[in-house]
Design a protein around this motif. Structure first.
Motif, short mmCIF file in Angstrom:
data_model
loop_
_atom_site.label_atom_id
_atom_site.label_comp_id
_atom_site.label_asym_id
_atom_site.label_seq_id
_atom_site.Cartn_x
_atom_site.Cartn_y
_atom_site.Cartn_z
N LYS A 199 0.83 -1.21 0.00
CA LYS A 199 0.00 0.00 0.00
C LYS A 199 0.86 1.26 0.00
CE LYS A 199 -3.80 -2.15 2.43
NZ LYS A 199 -4.32 -2.46 3.77
N ASN A 200 2.07 1.17 0.56
CA ASN A 200 3.01 2.30 0.59
C ASN A 200 3.85 2.40 -0.68
OD1 ASN A 200 2.24 3.25 3.14
ND2 ASN A 200 3.64 1.84 4.17
N GLY A 201 3.53 1.56 -1.69
CA GLY A 201 4.18 1.69 -2.98
C GLY A 201 5.36 0.76 -3.23
N ILE A 202 5.62 -0.16 -2.34
CA ILE A 202 6.72 -1.11 -2.52
C ILE A 202 6.17 -2.33 -3.26
CG2 ILE A 202 8.49 -2.53 -1.40
CD1 ILE A 202 8.80 0.51 -0.92
N THR A 203 6.78 -2.67 -4.38
CA THR A 203 6.32 -3.85 -5.12
C THR A 203 6.90 -5.11 -4.48
OG1 THR A 203 8.14 -3.63 -6.69
CG2 THR A 203 6.05 -2.59 -7.30
N LYS A 204 6.18 -6.22 -4.62
CA LYS A 204 6.61 -7.46 -3.97
C LYS A 204 7.97 -7.94 -4.45
CE LYS A 204 3.45 -10.53 -2.50
NZ LYS A 204 2.31 -11.48 -2.60
N ASP A 205 8.34 -7.59 -5.68
CA ASP A 205 9.65 -8.01 -6.18
C ASP A 205 10.79 -7.17 -5.59
OD1 ASP A 205 9.09 -5.66 -7.59
OD2 ASP A 205 9.99 -6.41 -9.44
N LYS A 206 10.45 -6.27 -4.66
CA LYS A 206 11.45 -5.49 -3.92
C LYS A 206 11.39 -5.80 -2.42
CE LYS A 206 12.82 -2.83 -7.38
NZ LYS A 206 13.84 -3.44 -8.19
N ILE A 207 10.71 -6.89 -2.07
CA ILE A 207 10.57 -7.27 -0.67
C ILE A 207 11.31 -8.59 -0.43
CG2 ILE A 207 8.96 -7.98 1.15
CD1 ILE A 207 6.86 -6.12 -0.13
N LEU A 208 12.20 -8.56 0.57
CA LEU A 208 12.88 -9.76 1.06
C LEU A 208 12.34 -10.05 2.45
CD1 LEU A 208 16.60 -8.77 0.32
CD2 LEU A 208 15.22 -10.40 -0.97
N ILE A 209 12.22 -11.32 2.79
CA ILE A 209 11.82 -11.67 4.14
C ILE A 209 12.78 -12.74 4.66
CG2 ILE A 209 9.39 -11.07 3.82
CD1 ILE A 209 8.79 -14.08 3.64
N GLY A 210 12.92 -12.80 5.96
CA GLY A 210 13.79 -13.83 6.51
C GLY A 210 13.90 -13.71 8.01
N GLY A 211 14.71 -14.59 8.56
CA GLY A 211 14.89 -14.56 9.99
C GLY A 211 15.89 -15.59 10.45
N PHE A 212 16.11 -15.56 11.76
CA PHE A 212 17.02 -16.47 12.44
C PHE A 212 16.20 -17.54 13.15
CE2 PHE A 212 19.15 -17.63 16.43
CZ PHE A 212 20.33 -18.18 15.92
N SER A 213 16.62 -18.77 13.05
CA SER A 213 16.00 -19.90 13.74
C SER A 213 14.54 -20.04 13.32
CB SER A 213 16.19 -19.75 15.25
OG SER A 213 15.87 -20.94 15.92
N MET A 214 13.64 -19.95 14.26
CA MET A 214 12.22 -20.08 13.95
C MET A 214 11.76 -19.00 12.98
SD MET A 214 9.07 -20.21 16.63
CE MET A 214 9.28 -21.88 17.20
N GLY A 215 12.39 -17.82 13.04
CA GLY A 215 12.04 -16.74 12.12
C GLY A 215 12.33 -17.10 10.68
N GLY A 216 13.39 -17.86 10.44
CA GLY A 216 13.70 -18.32 9.08
C GLY A 216 12.68 -19.34 8.60
N GLY A 217 12.26 -20.24 9.50
CA GLY A 217 11.21 -21.20 9.16
C GLY A 217 9.91 -20.49 8.83
#
Length: 190
Positions: A62-80
């Protein structure tokens, strides 16, 4: 980690009863029946978190960021959690990172990817060989299965690293992030 051209959001897992701690309250993304890769996933709590984290992604869109510019991740359970979120619900993201993380042998992620023919988010995975909480073999198996299901996945191995991060892991992750989301000529986030 700070970037001049990337907004970083650090969501926090909620406090909830955690079965491996005999139901004591713990700050965890989802419940587990045990800390092992050979038991069923607690899919209700995983899916509940996927819904909440989808709201975070949708707010950025909604703030104008396209999904192809979004990374997600995490450590341990956050990565899962990130692997569930990306490979089950948001296959058009730029990428996923999972540090000292794993998926269960019969993960809903694997089931969701069977028969998939679309391009999937790249997976950047790091894991220490001395990890006694999330065994290196679990991370390695996760990587191999995801590759067999069409994910472009790398696994960076860190000898003698336990269930923790070190400077090299963080620097390698930063390099990967900047490769996935390079500074565009003349642009930056304030």
């Amino acid at each position: 980690m700070a970037f001049q051209h990337i907004k970083v959001i650090y969501p926090t897992a909620p406090a909830r009863p955690y079965t491996p701690m005999k139901g004591a309250i713990s700050t965890v993304w989802f419940d587990r029946y045990k800390i092992s890769n050979d038991c069923p996933e607690h899919i209700e709590s995983i899916d509940s978190m996927c819904q909440g984290l989808t709201d975070v992604i949708n707010d950025e869109i909604k703030n104008g960021i396209t999904k192809d510019k979004i990374l997600i991740g995490g450590f341990s359970m956050g990565g899962g959690m990130a692997m569930h979120l990306a490979y089950r619900f948001h296959r058009d993201l730029a990428g996923v990172f999972a540090l000292s993380s794993f998926l269960n042998k019969d993960s809903a992620v694997y089931e969701a990817l069977k028969g998939n023919e679309s391009v999937l988010p790249e997976l950047f995975q790091c894991h220490g060989t001395a990890d006694q909480l999330v065994l290196y073999s679990w991370g390695e198996e996760t990587n191999k299965v995801l590759k067999s299901l069409g994910v472009s996945a790398s696994l960076h191995t860190f000898p003698n690293l336990s269930h923790e991060l070190n400077r090299t892991v963080i620097e390698d992750l930063k390099t990967w992030i900047l490769k996935k989301l390079p500074v565009e000529a003349g642009k930056s986030n304030e």
